[in-house]
Design an enzyme around this catalytic site. Structure first.
Site, PDB file in Angstrom:
ATOM      1  N   ASP A  42      -8.386  15.890 -70.648  1.00 16.25           N
ATOM      2  CA  ASP A  42      -7.535  16.783 -71.438  1.00 16.25           C
ATOM      3  C   ASP A  42      -7.924  16.744 -72.909  1.00 16.25           C
ATOM      4  O   ASP A  42      -7.967  17.769 -73.581  1.00 16.25           O
ATOM      5  CB  ASP A  42      -6.057  16.403 -71.283  1.00 16.25           C
ATOM      6  CG  ASP A  42      -5.489  16.873 -69.948  1.00 16.25           C
ATOM      7  OD1 ASP A  42      -6.111  17.753 -69.329  1.00 16.25           O
ATOM      8  OD2 ASP A  42      -4.432  16.354 -69.540  1.00 16.25           O
ATOM      9  N   SER A  85      -5.385  28.729 -62.552  1.00 18.76           N
ATOM     10  CA  SER A  85      -5.036  27.407 -63.047  1.00 18.76           C
ATOM     11  C   SER A  85      -3.799  27.557 -63.937  1.00 18.76           C
ATOM     12  O   SER A  85      -3.200  28.637 -63.960  1.00 18.76           O
ATOM     13  CB  SER A  85      -6.235  26.883 -63.831  1.00 18.76           C
ATOM     14  OG  SER A  85      -6.005  25.572 -64.192  1.00 18.76           O
ATOM     15  N   LYS A 118       4.946  19.091 -60.985  1.00 20.03           N
ATOM     16  CA  LYS A 118       3.535  19.453 -60.840  1.00 20.03           C
ATOM     17  C   LYS A 118       2.903  18.388 -59.956  1.00 20.03           C
ATOM     18  O   LYS A 118       2.675  17.245 -60.377  1.00 20.03           O
ATOM     19  CB  LYS A 118       2.838  19.508 -62.199  1.00 20.03           C
ATOM     20  CG  LYS A 118       1.412  20.008 -62.094  1.00 20.03           C
ATOM     21  CD  LYS A 118       0.846  20.321 -63.480  1.00 20.03           C
ATOM     22  CE  LYS A 118      -0.504  20.996 -63.398  1.00 20.03           C
ATOM     23  NZ  LYS A 118      -1.525  20.207 -62.744  1.00 20.03           N
TER      24      LYS A 118
HETATM   25  S1  IVH Z   1       1.782  27.240 -59.719  1.00 24.14           S
HETATM   26  C1  IVH Z   1      -0.615  30.714 -60.857  1.00 24.14           C
HETATM   27  N1  IVH Z   1       3.270  25.172 -59.147  1.00 24.14           N
HETATM   28  O1  IVH Z   1      -1.530  22.673 -60.674  1.00 24.14           O
HETATM   29  C2  IVH Z   1       0.206  29.505 -60.778  1.00 24.14           C
HETATM   30  N2  IVH Z   1       0.946  24.864 -59.408  1.00 24.14           N
HETATM   31  O2  IVH Z   1      -3.206  22.824 -63.077  1.00 24.14           O
HETATM   32  C3  IVH Z   1      -0.574  28.334 -60.417  1.00 24.14           C
HETATM   33  N3  IVH Z   1       0.209  22.549 -59.080  1.00 24.14           N
HETATM   34  O3  IVH Z   1      -3.827  24.966 -59.471  1.00 24.14           O
HETATM   35  C4  IVH Z   1       0.062  27.444 -59.491  1.00 24.14           C
HETATM   36  N4  IVH Z   1       2.180  21.722 -58.624  1.00 24.14           N
HETATM   37  O4  IVH Z   1      -2.972  23.134 -57.877  1.00 24.14           O
HETATM   38  C5  IVH Z   1       2.027  25.611 -59.395  1.00 24.14           C
HETATM   39  N5  IVH Z   1       4.700  23.404 -58.640  1.00 24.14           N
HETATM   40  C6  IVH Z   1       3.467  23.869 -58.877  1.00 24.14           C
HETATM   41  C7  IVH Z   1       2.339  23.019 -58.865  1.00 24.14           C
HETATM   42  C8  IVH Z   1       1.094  23.560 -59.147  1.00 24.14           C
HETATM   43  C9  IVH Z   1       0.891  21.464 -58.744  1.00 24.14           C
HETATM   44  C10 IVH Z   1      -1.243  22.579 -59.313  1.00 24.14           C
HETATM   45  C11 IVH Z   1      -1.979  23.718 -58.656  1.00 24.14           C
HETATM   46  C12 IVH Z   1      -2.625  24.432 -59.801  1.00 24.14           C
HETATM   47  C13 IVH Z   1      -2.733  23.347 -60.812  1.00 24.14           C
HETATM   48  C14 IVH Z   1      -2.943  23.868 -62.215  1.00 24.14           C
END
Ligand code: IVH
Length: 717
Positions: A42, A85, A118
């Protein structure tokens, strides 16, 4: 490699940073262990972004800031729509700034947010055709991903059949719970494989592996539901118009796992403040969750708001990830210590190159047990992934094997209990001293009986174990209560041995206070410190009456040590009382009690336990002896009158004669007593021009103080 966190100074450093980031990200998405931990990655990306802001014309196409993350894995199945992402925020301020920009884009305040954990795993798309799970696809480069349909049936929460015959795509995260991760590593190492560094790597490696001799379960959590080409039009429209929270309810209704059933279910919030409160809640629960999270995802909940905000090529503008501090860092394993717990459990502990994780500096990590070290093939000097979450004790997850240089050394396992020297029961996973709870007692009694403490001849380790096992002694004072009959009743204890031991115990009672103190094992005081304390206070009574301030008068005791010595002595009070009652000497021959601090202060009669020592009232030899004001170092083997004296006894002799003993030669050294075989210390004394004396010369100088005998009473007085 660029230093993570460093500011990028020029185009060359920028290009290098891009290369490092691309490599790290490729390893990340392929499930390998990156040489950069998340935090370092990061920081690197932020440094890249900062440089790009200043030099927009020089941005390289590979930059992780401008494209969909994870481009390294060759994908062969196109995604229905890009798997994007997320952008990150790292603080409440950054989050508030994000909501402000969201308001600008949408044209009004957003009043419905969805807030979810997340999940720290891998994104996958699961395609259902008329209710049947037909295809699993990894994210790949975001536009196309790898077909991993072979994993169907091994992912909990991703049913092969939905409760309704719908044609849809569920997106979400595949991960391993802590229990699944531990199980996976057990199975994997049993098959001769190297353990995975963390649950995320384990899930990635497992998901992509084909034709493995074993299968290990993983878990799925959905966070997206979208129509595909064949979706029934009415349902497609419904899905396009639904709020995210409603899609999640629907996903759950189909029988797919979402966060709803966990301790951190997705919730909706209507203001930024409510979102932040939920972020704090989830952060607080993080350490107790059975799966890893690395942040909180905040999304505009309503479909209309999402449409209005739109998406970039890399990430949507209607969602952001509120990143939590990294709980994993890579550092080096410097040493392994073996500690014996209260119950005799012998546990290894890793000594690490200090590393900051989530605000604290970590220097130790737990290593569970010996088998665990072998299983993970840990070696000294290894780079290791260290995990620390909340107040949980940091643990080593795995060595980062590809950072090995070949100089790593095997970890040596103890052959005897590191505390009491007895055998180790290695029958169970957790090693245990054969003395169990008595290990500490055996160790402390053996130490107390040692040559430099009470010097009780005939009370070796085996005898101590025997006495403890027979229940005859439960503390140091118990030794002096042993009767002839009790000793005779022991195995291999004849009349002569018994009488000798009783005589040795009687002699031990006359040892000077310094040795009694040392035998008590007051934490933070070794042999020389015990001598300094004893010389300063002269009697146990005066020492016990001293407060921290008074104890600080002793050379080498500072503000930190003083209160702990006071506390230790208070804790040892019952034992000291019993020693006094047993007739153990509590005075330091030749030492003068300190002058009372105030008229109504300690006067030398109160608090002396009623014992008037031989030393009290004796001339102040310490200030007046032949070595007064001198610092003396002893090196080499002693001969003549000094031949039988241990190093400790030599130091005692020096101090009785008014000097200070030291173990290293410096300009401040007044005299070096150099016996046979003296080496570097003698050479150093010669170089520095420090006075040298042979053992015989020195013996003559302190003749009046040699032959102190038990109790250390100088023959001269
Ligand atoms: S939403 C377009 N919701 O985080 C929206 N992602 O760093 C993208 N991830 O690629 C996904 N928990 O693999 C979403 N509750 C959550 C998530 C999540 C983990 C991951 C996912 C994404 C990455 C981005």
């Amino acid at each position: 490699m660029t230093t993570p966190g460093a500011v990028i100074v020029d185009a060359v450093a920028y290009a290098q940073a891009i290369e490092d980031a691309v490599k790290a990200s490729a390893a990340y998405y392929a499930g390998g262990t990156s040489v950069l931990d998340d935090d370092a990655y990061d920081r690197l990306v932020r440094a890249i972004a900062a440089w790009e802001d200043e030099h927009p014309e020089q941005v390289l196409p590979d930059s992780p800031t401008g494209k969909v993350a994870g481009g390294a894995v060759e994908g062969d199945v196109p995604h229905t729509r890009p798997m994007l992402s997320l952008d990150n925020v790292f603080s409440a301020e950054e989050f508030t700034a994000w909501t402000a920009s969201l308001t600008r884009r949408v044209g009004h305040d957003v009043t419905a947010y969805s807030v979810e954990p997340k999940l720290d795993g891998l994104a996958i798309a699961a395609r259902y055709t008329r209710g049947r799970l037909t295809r699993l696809i990894t994210r790949g480069d975001g536009t196309a991903g790898e077909d991993v349909s072979h994993a169907i049936g091994t992912v909990e929460g991703l049913p092969e059949e939905l409760s309704e015959p719908v044609t849809v795509e569920v997106r979400g995260e595949v991960l391993m719970t802590t229990a699944q991760f531990e199980h996976a590593n057990e199975v994997r190492t049993a098959h001769g494989g190297a353990p995975f560094a963390n649950p995320r790597n384990a899930a990635a490696g497992t998901l992509r592996a084909r034709e493995r001799a074993y299968t290990v379960p993983m878990t799925f959590f959905g966070y997206g539901l979208l129509p595909v080409d064949d979706t029934e039009p009415a349902l497609a429209e419904l899905l396009e118009e639904s709020a995210h929270s409603d899609l999640m309810t629907r996903t759950g209704g189909y029988g797919v796992n979402t966060t709803a059933t966990t301790a951190v279910p997705g919730v909706t919030a209507s203001t930024a403040e409510e979102v932040l409160a939920r972020v704090a809640e989830i952060a607080g629960l993080r350490a107790s969750l059975p799966f890893g999270i690395d942040g909180i995802v905040v999304k505009a909940d309503l479909a209309a708001d999402q449409r209005a905000a739109g998406s970039g090529s890399r990430a949507p503008r209607w969602a952001t990830a509120y990143k939590l501090p990294a709980v994993e860092k890579i550092t080096r394993l410097l040493a392994v210590e073996w500690n014996v717990g209260r119950t005799g459990i012998i546990a290894p502990r890793a000594v690490l190159e200090p590393v900051r994780i989530d605000g604290s500096t970590i220097t130790y990590a737990t290593l569970h047990n010996a088998a665990d070290i072998t299983r993970r093939d840990l070696r000294l000097g290894d780079h290791v992934m260290v995990h620390r979450a909340g107040d949980v004790i940091p643990r080593i997850e795995a060595p980062v094997a590809h950072l090995r240089t070949g100089d790593e050394q095997p970890i040596v396992f103890p052959e005897a209990c590191p505390r009491c020297g007895s055998g180790i029961d290695t029958g169970e996973q957790r090693w245990r001293c054969v003395n169990g709870r008595d290990c500490h007692l055996v160790a402390s009694l053996s130490y107390a009986a040692g040559r430099d403490q009470l010097d009780i001849e005939g009370l070796g380790h085996t005898r101590v174990v025997q006495l403890v096992e027979a229940g005859l002694v439960t503390d140091l004072a118990g030794l002096f209560a042993l009767t002839r009959e009790q000793l005779l009743g022991l195995e291999r204890m004849g009349e002569t041995s018994t009488d000798n031991l009783l005589a040795a115990l009687a002699a031990a009672k006359k040892q000077p206070l310094s040795r009694v103190l040392c035998a008590l094992g007051v934490r933070g005081t070794g042999r020389s410190m015990s001598r300094r304390i004893a010389r300063h206070f002269a009697t146990m009574g005066l020492l016990r009456a001293a407060d921290a301030e008074a104890i600080q008068q002793v050379e080498g005791i500072g503000t930190e040590k003083a209160p702990s010595i006071v506390a230790e002595l208070a804790a040892l009070a019952p034992l000291i009382d019993r020693l006094v009652a047993a007739g153990v000497n509590m005075t330091e021959p030749g030492a003068t009690p300190p002058a009372p601090a105030t008229a109504d202060g300690t006067d030398g009669t109160d608090g002396t336990d009623g014992i008037v020592g031989e030393g009290e009232g004796a001339p102040a030899i310490a200030d007046a002896g032949p070595l007064a004001g001198m610092t003396v170092v002893v090196t080499g083997a002693m001969t003549g009158a000094l031949e039988k004296l241990s190093r400790n006894q030599m130091n005692e002799l020096i101090e009785r004669a008014g000097g200070r003993s030291s173990s290293s030669v410096s300009k401040k050294t007044s005299l070096v007593v150099a016996g046979e075989g003296a080496g570097s210390k003698r050479t150093k004394a010669e170089t520095l021009g420090v006075r040298l004396a042979a053992p015989d010369e020195f013996a003559a100088l302190v003749a009046d103080y040699v032959d102190a005998g038990p109790g250390g009473v100088p023959s001269a007085s």
